[in-house]
Design a protein around this motif. Structure first.
Motif, PDB file in Angstrom:
ATOM      1  N   SER A 751      60.919 -25.110  -1.755  1.00 39.17           N
ATOM      2  CA  SER A 751      59.890 -23.892  -2.387  1.00 39.17           C
ATOM      3  C   SER A 751      59.654 -22.893  -1.236  1.00 39.17           C
ATOM      4  CB  SER A 751      58.579 -24.593  -2.816  1.00 39.17           C
ATOM      5  OG  SER A 751      58.072 -25.004  -1.938  1.00 39.17           O
ATOM      6  N   GLU A 752      59.447 -21.427  -1.527  1.00 39.21           N
ATOM      7  CA  GLU A 752      58.930 -20.639  -0.933  1.00 39.21           C
ATOM      8  C   GLU A 752      57.632 -21.044  -0.318  1.00 39.21           C
ATOM      9  OE1 GLU A 752      60.623 -18.251   0.508  1.00 39.21           O
ATOM     10  OE2 GLU A 752      62.372 -18.475  -0.430  1.00 39.21           O
ATOM     11  N   GLU A 753      57.186 -20.694   1.129  1.00 42.90           N
ATOM     12  CA  GLU A 753      55.894 -20.657   1.242  1.00 42.90           C
ATOM     13  C   GLU A 753      54.796 -19.816   0.434  1.00 42.90           C
ATOM     14  OE1 GLU A 753      53.111 -21.600   5.299  1.00 42.90           O
ATOM     15  OE2 GLU A 753      55.070 -20.739   5.376  1.00 42.90           O
ATOM     16  N   GLU A 754      53.733 -20.259  -0.016  1.00 42.12           N
ATOM     17  CA  GLU A 754      52.781 -19.580  -0.808  1.00 42.12           C
ATOM     18  C   GLU A 754      52.341 -18.233   0.063  1.00 42.12           C
ATOM     19  OE1 GLU A 754      50.853 -22.864   1.448  1.00 42.12           O
ATOM     20  OE2 GLU A 754      52.289 -22.798  -0.009  1.00 42.12           O
ATOM     21  N   ASP A 755      52.121 -17.212  -0.565  1.00 43.49           N
ATOM     22  CA  ASP A 755      51.920 -15.967   0.101  1.00 43.49           C
ATOM     23  C   ASP A 755      50.618 -15.728   0.358  1.00 43.49           C
ATOM     24  OD1 ASP A 755      51.796 -13.535   1.085  1.00 43.49           O
ATOM     25  OD2 ASP A 755      52.371 -12.513  -0.875  1.00 43.49           O
ATOM     26  N   MET A 756      50.006 -15.985   1.598  1.00 40.05           N
ATOM     27  CA  MET A 756      48.698 -16.101   1.996  1.00 40.05           C
ATOM     28  C   MET A 756      48.572 -14.795   3.070  1.00 40.05           C
ATOM     29  SD  MET A 756      47.064 -18.440   0.561  1.00 40.05           S
ATOM     30  CE  MET A 756      47.513 -20.121  -0.156  1.00 40.05           C
ATOM     31  N   GLY A 757      47.376 -13.999   2.916  1.00 37.39           N
ATOM     32  CA  GLY A 757      46.954 -12.993   3.803  1.00 37.39           C
ATOM     33  C   GLY A 757      47.664 -11.684   3.341  1.00 37.39           C
ATOM     34  N   ASN A 758      48.219 -11.584   2.107  1.00 35.49           N
ATOM     35  CA  ASN A 758      48.637 -10.380   1.664  1.00 35.49           C
ATOM     36  C   ASN A 758      47.754  -9.225   0.908  1.00 35.49           C
ATOM     37  OD1 ASN A 758      50.953  -8.660   1.943  1.00 35.49           O
ATOM     38  ND2 ASN A 758      51.393  -8.815  -0.225  1.00 35.49           N
ATOM     39  N   SER A 759      46.348  -9.827   0.642  1.00 30.74           N
ATOM     40  CA  SER A 759      45.435  -9.428  -0.295  1.00 30.74           C
ATOM     41  C   SER A 759      44.047  -9.891   0.568  1.00 30.74           C
ATOM     42  CB  SER A 759      45.464  -9.731  -1.625  1.00 30.74           C
ATOM     43  OG  SER A 759      45.384 -11.282  -1.609  1.00 30.74           O
ATOM     44  N   THR A 760      43.002  -9.066   0.111  1.00 31.87           N
ATOM     45  CA  THR A 760      41.895  -9.207   0.739  1.00 31.87           C
ATOM     46  C   THR A 760      41.365 -11.000   0.444  1.00 31.87           C
ATOM     47  OG1 THR A 760      40.993  -6.910   0.305  1.00 31.87           O
ATOM     48  CG2 THR A 760      39.561  -8.391   0.541  1.00 31.87           C
ATOM     49  N   ILE A 761      40.765 -11.453   1.236  1.00 30.46           N
ATOM     50  CA  ILE A 761      40.174 -12.645   1.137  1.00 30.46           C
ATOM     51  C   ILE A 761      38.979 -12.710  -0.142  1.00 30.46           C
ATOM     52  CG2 ILE A 761      39.135 -14.638   2.202  1.00 30.46           C
ATOM     53  CD1 ILE A 761      41.795 -14.357   3.198  1.00 30.46           C
ATOM     54  N   SER A 762      39.212 -13.446  -1.046  1.00 32.89           N
ATOM     55  CA  SER A 762      38.530 -13.256  -1.925  1.00 32.89           C
ATOM     56  C   SER A 762      36.959 -13.971  -1.605  1.00 32.89           C
ATOM     57  CB  SER A 762      38.895 -13.866  -3.431  1.00 32.89           C
ATOM     58  OG  SER A 762      39.078 -15.476  -3.183  1.00 32.89           O
ATOM     59  N   TRP A 763      35.923 -13.462  -2.386  1.00 33.36           N
ATOM     60  CA  TRP A 763      34.650 -14.335  -2.150  1.00 33.36           C
ATOM     61  C   TRP A 763      34.473 -15.659  -2.207  1.00 33.36           C
ATOM     62  CZ3 TRP A 763      30.733 -12.733   0.937  1.00 33.36           C
ATOM     63  CH2 TRP A 763      30.712 -11.444   1.168  1.00 33.36           C
ATOM     64  N   ASN A 764      35.388 -16.203  -3.411  1.00 33.85           N
ATOM     65  CA  ASN A 764      35.671 -17.469  -3.502  1.00 33.85           C
ATOM     66  C   ASN A 764      35.865 -18.278  -2.482  1.00 33.85           C
ATOM     67  OD1 ASN A 764      35.698 -19.969  -5.361  1.00 33.85           O
ATOM     68  ND2 ASN A 764      38.200 -19.647  -5.420  1.00 33.85           N
ATOM     69  N   ILE A 765      36.910 -17.767  -1.391  1.00 33.22           N
ATOM     70  CA  ILE A 765      37.189 -18.319  -0.417  1.00 33.22           C
ATOM     71  C   ILE A 765      35.963 -18.616   0.598  1.00 33.22           C
ATOM     72  CG2 ILE A 765      38.694 -18.691   1.709  1.00 33.22           C
ATOM     73  CD1 ILE A 765      40.148 -19.208  -0.780  1.00 33.22           C
ATOM     74  N   TYR A 766      35.217 -17.631   0.808  1.00 35.86           N
ATOM     75  CA  TYR A 766      34.107 -17.525   1.546  1.00 35.86           C
ATOM     76  C   TYR A 766      33.157 -18.711   0.953  1.00 35.86           C
ATOM     77  CZ  TYR A 766      35.373 -13.366   4.290  1.00 35.86           C
ATOM     78  OH  TYR A 766      36.261 -12.399   4.977  1.00 35.86           O
ATOM     79  N   MET A 767      32.960 -18.750  -0.228  1.00 35.25           N
ATOM     80  CA  MET A 767      32.057 -19.487  -0.970  1.00 35.25           C
ATOM     81  C   MET A 767      32.466 -20.878  -0.807  1.00 35.25           C
ATOM     82  SD  MET A 767      29.427 -17.935  -1.946  1.00 35.25           S
ATOM     83  CE  MET A 767      28.757 -19.455  -2.835  1.00 35.25           C
ATOM     84  N   GLN A 768      33.757 -21.260  -0.875  1.00 34.07           N
ATOM     85  CA  GLN A 768      34.175 -22.542  -0.730  1.00 34.07           C
ATOM     86  C   GLN A 768      33.773 -22.864   0.809  1.00 34.07           C
ATOM     87  OE1 GLN A 768      38.443 -23.039  -1.326  1.00 34.07           O
ATOM     88  NE2 GLN A 768      38.235 -21.778  -3.095  1.00 34.07           N
ATOM     89  N   TYR A 769      33.926 -22.119   2.037  1.00 36.13           N
ATOM     90  CA  TYR A 769      33.574 -22.456   3.142  1.00 36.13           C
ATOM     91  C   TYR A 769      32.036 -22.688   3.272  1.00 36.13           C
ATOM     92  CZ  TYR A 769      33.331 -22.268   8.361  1.00 36.13           C
ATOM     93  OH  TYR A 769      33.220 -22.759   9.704  1.00 36.13           O
ATOM     94  N   VAL A 770      31.343 -22.070   2.650  1.00 36.26           N
ATOM     95  CA  VAL A 770      29.753 -22.025   2.564  1.00 36.26           C
ATOM     96  C   VAL A 770      29.366 -23.472   1.878  1.00 36.26           C
ATOM     97  CG1 VAL A 770      27.716 -20.984   1.675  1.00 36.26           C
ATOM     98  CG2 VAL A 770      29.300 -19.543   2.628  1.00 36.26           C
ATOM     99  N   ASN A 771      30.087 -23.485   0.700  1.00 35.49           N
ATOM    100  CA  ASN A 771      29.858 -25.043   0.121  1.00 35.49           C
ATOM    101  C   ASN A 771      30.172 -26.170   0.942  1.00 35.49           C
ATOM    102  OD1 ASN A 771      28.651 -23.476  -2.233  1.00 35.49           O
ATOM    103  ND2 ASN A 771      30.559 -23.777  -3.215  1.00 35.49           N
TER     104      ASN A 771
END
Length: 1418
Positions: A751-771
């Motif tokens: 499979s192709e590698e999932e596309d990361m970093g081509n859009s703004t990091i969502s607040w959900n990712i920050y919240m995952q780190y916070v949690n």
């Protein structure tokens, strides 16, 4: 540009980056060019670098040829990174091609730089052969650029020092006592001249700082590329990795390469930065006097503290890196052998092991984090404490303190802080780089694979008078560092020695090698091929004309054709001879696009037999003089093996020399000579019949094997060789689902590698780190700690300003229209001094306590977040569906656990801490400046607009650059992993240079992405610094224009804050972007934690009553079972229904792709059932927890593998059995003597993959593991393919005795394996054709077989017998009673109650089919 003897190959890699790969045609020319010995070096070698010193350049030579635009940059563009702006401008306009990134510059390419580094390394090895220093080599490699960047940075420090010491002090003095003309009007021209001077000096400082990084980045990228390419070249060309593993090399590529880059880029700052302390001390003594020694003393104390923290951080980082290596190595094993782990239900075992390694790693990361965080916390405290003590000393001693002196001193203290901050950074980067270089040096010192000129006569391909070879070098490497178990393992294991005496191979001679398990058969081939160690390689053989085919076939991720051609040009005749001879024609028809079908990583879509035959076809295609086959027929059924022997060995390679390890005694009469090996020595050498008559040990061994083989209808040991074997052509299995469709993009296996970093990091990712760190309360406390720390820092300077204002009793008076600011008292005489001094000290205490608090809390918070993210990802991975591992390359997964986790463990906390500290500080500075100069808001609006434009352009392009940097890693890691697994094949086919060239492409691709990303980050830094220079000029201008109305103390505070913002503001904005970029790692880790499909339920469903002794009987029922591996693939099993009684012994036969392994996969629930139900002892296995189910089944895979650790761990990882039980299992598998001979017995170390044991021994260990478990259901997938036939016979008796009450399922490639089974299951085209006893299976006029193979040639003789004499007799009858169309089944006489079934036919037809599981003898 490249010289005439070099050429640049610029090719797109498909990863979005262009690469420049340098090929040197002549090594001597390369050495001549780069060594410099005896050649005068001229300035011409700096011509490309000197061109960057031209102020403005308009040429665009590299715009469209894949090069980097930095090669066309002028001086201004070079130091301000303006050459990056067109890319960012395209991004903000939305016209950017998401796959476009400028490539690595020719001058930065790893090929060019590796050539130079390699010459320097060889010089060092000649000068210091015992202990060469890679550190010295790299210093020689970079010394010119290093000292040039140090010189540029020194000018930066001078400009940075002149500003506060000269111009800012005079500016504040101007505000205190401005020059006036005869009419008492202020002379603003002098003040404006000071403003211009400050702006000019700051402008020069910013540009020289940018130039320092510009030079350092290119130096760092060159060192990284050269070192990694040289490492790969040495590792790929090594005889053996000597216990080191592929994940160890990946860890160097992922982490150590970045550490070298960081160390090189920070080197000028670390070397020159501390010099600012000297200038600062001199200035303070001159201006403040002896009381400044208090502040200097504070700096010295903090220097000592920083040194201790740095030393602590160095030690902890070293230990953490070692622990990380161990964890990554274990992760590599887990991913590689995930099927074995899942089949045995060992997820919990390896989870605990990874957790233990992670805990050890975390302890060191925590200590290092505390040291780093305290070092960061000390930064703002040092200048404030120094200023407070200095000013208190001056004032309490009865001296006055002027604002100009005070704030220029504060500014100088903050400049000196830069030198202090470089100590922990420098210590960390230097320590990590030294550890990395030490580890890389170990790989560079591996003994190389060599070829010698052939001095043999024309009719001889190999001669050897006397030589001895071992698997490990006899002379140990330098003492092992802590955490490195390789040398300990080498020293511990008894040395196996292979000895040659008067050994010769003539041209065209075919030699067979036989012997018991562990006797040294494979060692002979490895020694000849050059992959064993010796003091004197006295074997005379042309290894360039030698092809070695290892016992374990190596298939890389590519098409079938790629694997066979292996980089050579297509030769149609040779290609199809190799394919047909290896019986691959029909297999290619079953694949979606034939030989252009992608086979997956390690040949994931191919069966064991197919992989062996592809590997064999690759060797045959080469057409060399000497072939070395290491038991290549082990995974093939005897009919196909005999057919390949006839087509390949007897015909295609008839005139070639051949040495072949074999366990098939029937083939021995075909060979010119037979070598009988025991204990590493050739104890018999001659023709088969001669040895059989004259050598007793040889006769005994052959008889032991032959006794077993004879009962299957083969020839006697002294009889004639089998006649040419006929084959049965079958229908093409176009619907075979075990050969996964890899033709179209939608059906790609990998499979192709999932596309990361081509859009703004969502607040959900920050919240995952916070949690993950512990939810909101702890973060609120942390933010409050940061705010208190920053406010107390700013407050101390603000309070000094208030003290200076009130203490001097400043008043504003207007005389004749002119405004005057008068001071009435000395600060020492002020009655408020005691009050202000007390508050000043209190702010110091609060500053220190808040700094310690936020440092400790932040480390705990960030490490907790990293640990939880790692655990979530690992738990998701270890419990992930098997299909995920089929479609995901190992390098991509290891990338998450190495590079991404390193970012989250170390770099993300540092970036987040610095961002929070600096951003809050900048906001505080701006508020103070606005409070002093409200007019500043008028200038702030256009400055803010410019700021938004800069940041918008930057953010638009940086995400794509980070994405490219991430995605460019995986192909690099995949290539390294794959090529190191096939080192012996690459060597024997002389493909090392081609694989090195591919590595250069991937590495240059990655280097280009890293350089562009770092350059874009620095572009923002330079231009934001220039923006702050403008802001500083505005504040200075307001100070001049408002002189007389604004307190000099307030103006001094504002200008001091403005100057400090010059570094802090751009760093805050840049770290925010870096934080977002590093949050990509959190996103990637979180993606795996949440999106890997689970294997199923790990605990038994509620309401399902499963006893602890389940399964007590071992009855298996399949009811209308269907299996589809992927939604777009045909059925792998189609409507399968059967019942296996408790204790029944079942054999499963069928062609490749018929679904044999799929049955075993479903019993272990490696894949979900598409339709239908499977019952074990009447319980639906879909309701049983996976761990309980898999622990209840013992399964042995065809490919035997062991894990790093002890022998006991490999046999009993759950520690359930006593030592006596383990020894009993070893004895039954004929391993007791072997293990007893080891120094530590059961605690003896097993190397990665069990490489310190032979393949046959590894299979026996796997069997011992199954015997130990005493499961009620046992599945054997040709588990004894790599042991000799006699041992195989003994083991089958053991299996029969130990598992006499268990249900045994044998997936067979040979009828030998199933001839004693109670019933045999025949699978065809994913369907169950027949399920009957052996007698019934071959009775009934072979009607079932005819029905399924109605288009096949039916004139073949299939013999299944239990007595060789009757079998041969009936076979002879079948040859004489010829019949064209009738298949006659005769029942022979029975001997001791055994049935002998003969099926006679003739007119045999050459076959092109794949593995069939029926033995055919004409």
């Amino acid at each position: 540009m490249p010289s005439d003897d070099e050429e640049v190959c610029i090719q797109p890699s498909g990863t979005g980056v262009y690469e420049n790969v340098v090929y040197s045609k002549e090594a001597s020319d390369r050495a001549k060019r780069y060594a410099g010995d005896g050649n005068r070096k001229t300035m011409g070698r700096y011509s490309a670098a000197v061109q960057n010193l031209i102020p403005v350049r308009t040429t665009e030579k590299n715009k469209n040829n894949g090069g980097s635009r930095i090669d066309d940059a002028g001086l201004f563009s070079f130091v301000t990174y303006s050459w990056v702006f067109p890319y960012l401008y395209q991004a903000v306009r939305g016209k950017l091609n998401r796959d476009q990134v400028w490539g690595c510059s020719f001058y930065d390419s790893c090929g060019l730089n590796m050539a130079r580094l390699e010459v320097l390394w060889e010089d060092e090895r000649k000068a210091n052969p015992k202990n060469p220093s890679l550190f010295k080599v790299i210093y020689r490699f970079i010394k010119t650029r290093l000292w040039f960047s140090c010189a540029v940075f020194f000018f930066c420090l001078i400009f940075g020092f002149i500003g506060p010491t000269c111009f800012i002090r005079r500016l504040i003095a101007f505000a205190e006592k401005p020059e006036r003309d005869a009419e008492n009007n202020i002379v603003y021209s002098y003040g404006i001249a000071l403003v211009a001077s400050i702006s000019l000096v700051e402008f020069a400082r910013v540009l020289s700082y940018g130039a320092t990084w510009a030079v350092s980045y290119r130096t760092g990228i060159r060192v990284r590329g050269a070192v990694l390419a040289l490492l790969y070249k040495h590792v790929l060309n090594a005889k053996d990795l000597c216990g080191k593993t592929e994940p160890d090399v990946i860890n160097i590529f992922a982490n150590d390469g970045q550490r070298l880059f960081d160390a090189i880029t920070f080197a000028p700052l670390v070397l020159v930065g501390p010099l600012v302390l000297v200038g600062g001390i001199g200035y303070l003594l001159l201006v403040i006097g002896r009381w400044s020694l208090l502040g200097i003393f504070v700096f010295i104390i903090f220097d000592v503290i920083q040194f201790c923290l740095g030393k602590t951080m160095v030690g902890c980082r070293n230990l953490a890196i070692i622990k990380t290596e161990k964890r990554i190595s274990l992760m590599g094993e887990i991913i590689k052998y995930i099927r074995i782990i899942k089949i045995n239900g060992w997820e919990e075992v390896f989870s605990k092991k990874v957790n233990e390694f992670r805990q050890e790693e975390k302890v060191q990361i925590r200590k290092s984090g505390y040291a780093q965080s305290l070092a960061i916390a000390c930064g703002p405290v040092v200048p404030v404490v120094a200023a407070i003590l200095t000013f208190l000393g001056v004032v309490l001693a009865g001296n006055d303190l002027l604002a100009s002196d005070a704030f220029s001193a504060i500014t100088v203290y903050f400049v000196m802080l830069f030198g202090i901050r470089m100590i922990p950074y420098g210590s960390r980067y230097l320590a990590e780089a030294i550890v990395a270089l030490r580890r890389i040096t170990e790989f560079l010192l591996l003994e190389p694979y060599v070829t010698f000129p052939n001095t043999n006569p024309e009719d001889v391909v190999l001669t050897c008078q006397q030589a001895s070879y071992t698997y490990q070098p006899k002379v140990e490497k330098p003492a092992a560092k802590e955490g490195n178990e390789t040398e300990a393992l080498v020293a511990e294991q008894p040395v196996f020695t292979s000895i040659f005496e008067n050994f010769t191979i003539k041209r065209g001679e075919h030699i067979a090698v036989i012997g018991s398990v562990g006797s040294g058969k494979s060692a002979i081939l490895k020694a000849i091929s050059g992959h064993m160690f010796t003091d004197d390689d006295s074997i005379s053989v042309d290894r360039n004309q030698t092809v070695y085919v290892p016992q374990k076939p190596w298939i890389f991720n590519g098409t079938v054709q790629d694997n066979i051609l292996f980089g050579d040009k297509m030769n149609t005749e040779r290609y199809y001879k190799a394919v047909n001879g290896c019986q691959l024609t029909e297999d290619l028809h079953t694949l979606s696009v034939g030989d252009r079908t992608e086979v997956g990583e390690r040949g994931a879509t191919l069966s064991g037999g197919q992989k062996a035959r592809v590997s064999l076809a690759r060797a045959v295609f080469q057409m060399k003089n000497l072939y070395l086959f290491d038991d290549v027929f082990a995974s093939l059924d005897k009919k196909v093996a005999n057919k390949i022997h006839e087509e390949i060995v007897q015909k295609l390679l008839k005139k070639k020399s051949l040495v072949m390890v074999t366990n098939n005694m029937d083939l021995l009469p075909h060979f010119d000579r037979v070598l009988f090996v025991e204990g590493g020595r050739i104890i018999a050498d001659g023709h088969h019949e001669e040895l059989y008559e004259t050598v007793e040990d040889y006769q005994s061994f052959v008889n032991a094997c032959q006794t077993y083989q004879a009962s299957s209808g083969t020839v006697s040991p002294t009889g004639e060789a089998p006649a040419p074997v006929s084959d049965v052509e079958v229908d093409v299995l176009k619907n075979s689902s075990e050969n996964l469709n890899a033709g179209s993009d939608g059906d790609r296996l990998i499979s192709e590698e999932e596309d990361m970093g081509n859009s703004t990091i969502s607040w959900n990712i920050y919240m995952q780190y916070v949690n993950a760190a512990g939810r909101w309360p702890i973060w609120v406390c942390l933010i409050i700690g940061f705010i208190i720390n920053v406010v107390s820092n700013i407050f101390s300077t603000y309070w000094l300003s208030r003290w200076l204002k009130k203490g001097h009793d400043e008043t504003v008076s207007v005389v004749n229209g002119s405004t005057f600011l008068e001071t009435n008292n000395s600060l020492a005489e002020s009655p408020l001094t005691g009050f202000y001094a007390t508050v000043y000290l209190i702010s110091l205490v609060i500053l220190t306590i808040s700094g310690l608090f936020k440092a400790c809390v932040f480390v705990k918070v960030s490490l907790t977040a990293a640990t939880r993210l790692h655990d979530q990802m690992f738990n998701s991975l270890i419990k992930g569906a098997t299909s995920f591992f089929d479609s995901t390359p190992t390098g991509r997964i290891l990338n998450r656990f190495s590079k991404d986790m390193d970012e989250i463990d170390v770099k993300l906390p540092f970036t987040a801490e610095v961002f929070l500290q600096n951003m809050i500080t900048c906001l505080g500075f701006l508020l103070v400046i606005i409070s002093v100069f409200p007019y500043f808001l008028l200038f702030a609006i256009p400055l803010f607009v410019v700021f938004v434009v800069f940041v918008s352009c930057f953010r638009a392009g940086i995400r794509n650059l980070k994405r490219s940097e991430h995605i460019s890693r995986s192909p690099l890691y995949d290539h390294v992993t794959s090529s190191l697994e096939g080192m012996s094949t690459i060597h024997s086919l002389q493909q090392s240079n081609r694989f090195l060239d591919i590595l250069k492409k991937h590495l240059d691709c990655n280097s280009g992405a890293i350089f562009m990303f770092q350059s874009a980050m620095r572009w923002l830094a330079v231009w934001l610094d220039l923006l702050v220079v403008v802001m500083t000029g505005v504040v200075a201008l307001l100070t001049v224009m408002l002189t007389g109305t604004v307190s000099p103390a307030d103006a001094g505070m504002a200008i001091a804050f403005a100057v400090q913002m010059s570094g802090i503001f751009q760093f805050a904005v840049r770290t925010q972007t870096e934080l977002e970029a590093k949050m990509t790692s959190v996103e990637r880790v979180s993606y795996y934690a949440k999106n890997i499909q689970s294997d199923g339920e790990w605990t038994t469903r509620r309401g399902v009553d499963v006893s602890s002794s389940w399964p007590a009987n071992g009855q298996i029922n399949f009811s209308e079972v269907k299996l589809r591996y992927r939604p777009n693939l045909p059925l792998a099993l189609n409507d399968i229904t059967f019942e296996i009684e408790a204790g029944e012994k079942i054999g499963i036969i069928g062609r490749t792709g018929s679904g044999k392994s799929s049955l075993a996969n479903l019993i272990c629930r490696l894949y979900p059932v598409t339709n239908g139900t499977i019952f074990i002892d009447g319980i639906d296995i879909s309701t049983v927890g996976l761990t309980k189910l898999r622990r209840a089944v013992s399964a042995i895979a065809q490919d035997p593998s062991l894990f790093s650790g002890t022998i006991r761990f490999n046999l009993d990882p759950t520690n359930e059995y006593s030592d006596s039980q383990v020894w009993e299992a070893l004895e039954k598998c004929y391993l007791k003597d072997l293990v007893a001979s080891l120094d530590k017995k059961l605690e003896a170390e097993v190397s990665h993959g069990g490489d310190n044991f032979s393949v046959g021994e590894r299979q026996l260990f796997c069997l011992a593991r199954a015997l130990l478990s005493k499961s009620r259901i046992v599945i054997l997938d040709e588990a004894t393919a790599s042991v000799d036939v006699a041992t195989d016979n003994l083991i089958r008796n053991v299996v029969k005795d130990v598992f006499k009450d268990a249900t045994v399922i044998i997936i067979a490639h040979r009828l030998d394996s199933v001839r004693y089974m109670d019933r045999i299951m025949l699978l065809k085209n994913a369907k169950l054709v027949k399920f009957a006893t052996p007698n019934e299976m071959f009775k009934d006029d072979w009607s079932v077989y005819k029905l399924e193979d109605k288009d096949d040639d039916q004139n073949s003789a299939v013999v299944v017998g239990e007595n060789s004499e009757h079998s041969m007799e009936k076979s002879s009858q079948g040859s004489s009673e010829e019949s064209d169309d009738i298949v006659k089944v005769e029942e022979s006489e029975q001997k001791e109650g055994s049935d002998v079934v003969h099926i006679e036919n003739d007119d045999t037809k050459e076959a092109t089919s794949s593995d069939t599981d029926l033995e055919v003898v004409q």
